[in-house]
Design an enzyme around this catalytic site. Structure first.
Site, PDB file in Angstrom:
ATOM      1  N   GLU A 183       1.036  -1.212  -0.046  1.00  0.00           N
ATOM      2  CA  GLU A 183       0.008  -0.356  -0.473  1.00  0.00           C
ATOM      3  C   GLU A 183       0.743   1.061   0.412  1.00  0.00           C
ATOM      4  OE1 GLU A 183      -1.993   1.757   3.576  1.00  0.00           O
ATOM      5  OE2 GLU A 183      -1.240   0.137   4.009  1.00  0.00           O
ATOM      6  N   LYS A 190      -3.892  -2.826  15.657  1.00  0.00           N
ATOM      7  CA  LYS A 190      -3.307  -1.823  16.739  1.00  0.00           C
ATOM      8  C   LYS A 190      -4.144  -1.370  17.651  1.00  0.00           C
ATOM      9  CE  LYS A 190      -0.054   1.264  14.545  1.00  0.00           C
ATOM     10  NZ  LYS A 190      -0.404   2.171  12.878  1.00  0.00           N
TER      11      LYS A 190
HETATM   12  N1  PSU Z   1      -3.143   0.725  10.953  1.00  0.00           N
HETATM   13  C1  PSU Z   1      -1.942   1.307  10.347  1.00  0.00           C
HETATM   14  N2  PSU Z   1      -1.187   2.180  10.032  1.00  0.00           N
HETATM   15  C2  PSU Z   1      -1.141   2.472   9.158  1.00  0.00           C
HETATM   16  C3  PSU Z   1      -3.362   2.702   8.560  1.00  0.00           C
HETATM   17  C4  PSU Z   1      -3.092   2.109   9.636  1.00  0.00           C
HETATM   18  O1  PSU Z   1      -1.092   0.772  12.074  1.00  0.00           O
HETATM   19  O2  PSU Z   1      -0.722   2.836   8.335  1.00  0.00           O
HETATM   20  C5  PSU Z   1      -3.491   2.773   7.232  1.00  0.00           C
HETATM   21  C6  PSU Z   1      -4.004   1.667   6.534  1.00  0.00           C
HETATM   22  O3  PSU Z   1      -3.658   1.902   5.145  1.00  0.00           O
HETATM   23  C7  PSU Z   1      -4.759   1.801   6.241  1.00  0.00           C
HETATM   24  C8  PSU Z   1      -5.892   2.856   6.603  1.00  0.00           C
HETATM   25  O4  PSU Z   1      -5.729   0.318   5.431  1.00  0.00           O
HETATM   26  O5  PSU Z   1      -4.510   4.058   7.249  1.00  0.00           O
HETATM   27  C9  PSU Z   1      -7.398   2.749   7.647  1.00  0.00           C
HETATM   28  O6  PSU Z   1      -7.713   3.624   7.445  1.00  0.00           O
HETATM   29  P1  PSU Z   1      -9.237   4.408   8.254  1.00  0.00           P
HETATM   30  O7  PSU Z   1      -9.421   3.874   9.501  1.00  0.00           O
HETATM   31  O8  PSU Z   1      -9.336   5.580   8.050  1.00  0.00           O
HETATM   32  O9  PSU Z   1      -9.640   3.182   7.179  1.00  0.00           O
END
Ligand code: PSU
Ligand code: MN
Length: 302
Positions: free
Chosen positions: A24, A158
């Protein structure tokens, strides 16, 4: 079919049926500061090459979907300001309007499917946020895992998330959650948590076999492989808990919502740990890249 720009190495791997691992780019633009973001992205790509697979970092640049970034493009993306964070909802709109955006887990899975790539390595997935019972903040990543046939290797979820609720949604959505080599569900910065993973597998071959079987059985969706951070690189949950709580209450106080929530929390945790969180983050992403390469090789051999 949509127009895809492949990097030279991904084009060559595809034409020879060699294993490819998707990566990603939101982790580069919204997950880590410059210049470490570019260094880590290049390092992770090298880890995949060293393990015998080809890395395909995804991004939309000037309205074109890139599958695999050349080194200078990666550098430019890592430095750029105001890059959009693309998930399922805004991915096509960004291409339609000629925009530039980084792909989240959800968007990377869609790009991987379009490119015929079945394995993807990242750090952590999005999930159910704390307080979701009032905010309704549930990442589109979970719903993507339910419908797009890509095996995603992450280090668990996390503690900025409500991990039990995240596991419940994955179960409801029919997503296999497989801990690699242990019973406990890994907690991103820590190798273990109090929660049991629903499934456990000890080899990349098994994970590849389960992936193939789901396809043969016509079960849509992917798998989440939860790969524990190497023990000597982990940060104890007790150290992080108050920091996460502080970052979360700052986000609440400032009314941060929607797609801003995850980048805000990651940035504050980085600052509040004096960069320690980033060191662990780098170690676990590299570890996930190596496992994903092994799974991709097993899949290519099947
Ligand atoms: N969690 C992490 N590191 C990240 C992300 C999530 O520990 O970099 C990033 C990833 O790209 C994930 C996105 O797909 O955040 C999720 O965002 P949201 O919670 O807005 O869907
Ligand atoms: Mn969200």
């Amino acid at each position: 079919m949509i127009d895809i720009l492949y990097s030279a190495e991904v084009a060559s791997a595809r034409s020879q049926g060699k294993p490819v691992v998707a990566l990603e780019s939101t982790i580069i633009t919204h997950g880590m500061p410059y210049p470490q973001n570019v260094e880590v992205a290049a390092q992770v790509e090298d880890d995949i090459r060293a393990a015998g697979a080809t890395p395909a970092t995804m991004a939309v640049i000037g309205g074109k979907l890139h599958v695999g970034l050349e080194a200078d493009t990666l550098q430019d993306l890592g430095k750029a300001e105001g890059v959009a964070k693309l998930s399922r909802a805004d991915f096509a709109a960004c291409i339609a309007t000629g925009g530039t955006g980084a792909t989240t887990v959800a968007a990377t899975m869609i790009a991987a499917r379009l490119a015929g790539i079945q394995v993807f390595a990242t750090g952590g997935i999005g999930g159910v946020h704390k307080g979701a019972e009032s905010s309704f903040d549930i990442s589109a990543d979970l719903l993507e895992l339910a419908q797009t046939p890509v095996t995603v290797v992450a280090a668990g979820a996390k503690a900025i998330l409500d991990v039990p609720k995240t596991l419940e949604v994955l179960e409801t959505q029919g997503v296999p959650v497989i801990a690699y080599g242990q019973d406990s569900f890994p907690a991103f910065w820590s190798a273990t948590s109090d929660l049991m993973a629903p499934l456990r597998m000890d080899t990349a071959a098994r994970i590849a076999q389960a992936h193939m079987l789901r396809r043969q059985m016509d079960i849509p969706g992917g798998q989440l492989v939860a790969n524990p951070i190497p023990e000597d690189e982990q940060i104890a949950a007790e150290i992080l808990a108050p920091i996460i709580a502080q970052a979360q209450s700052e986000a609440d106080a400032r009314g941060i919502s929607g797609k801003e929530v995850t980048p805000f929390l990651l940035q504050r945790i980085f600052e509040l740990t004096d960069g320690q969180s980033l060191i662990a983050n780098i170690a676990l992403v590299r570890n996930n890249a190596r496992l994903a390469a092994e799974i991709a090789k097993e899949l290519a051999a099947l």
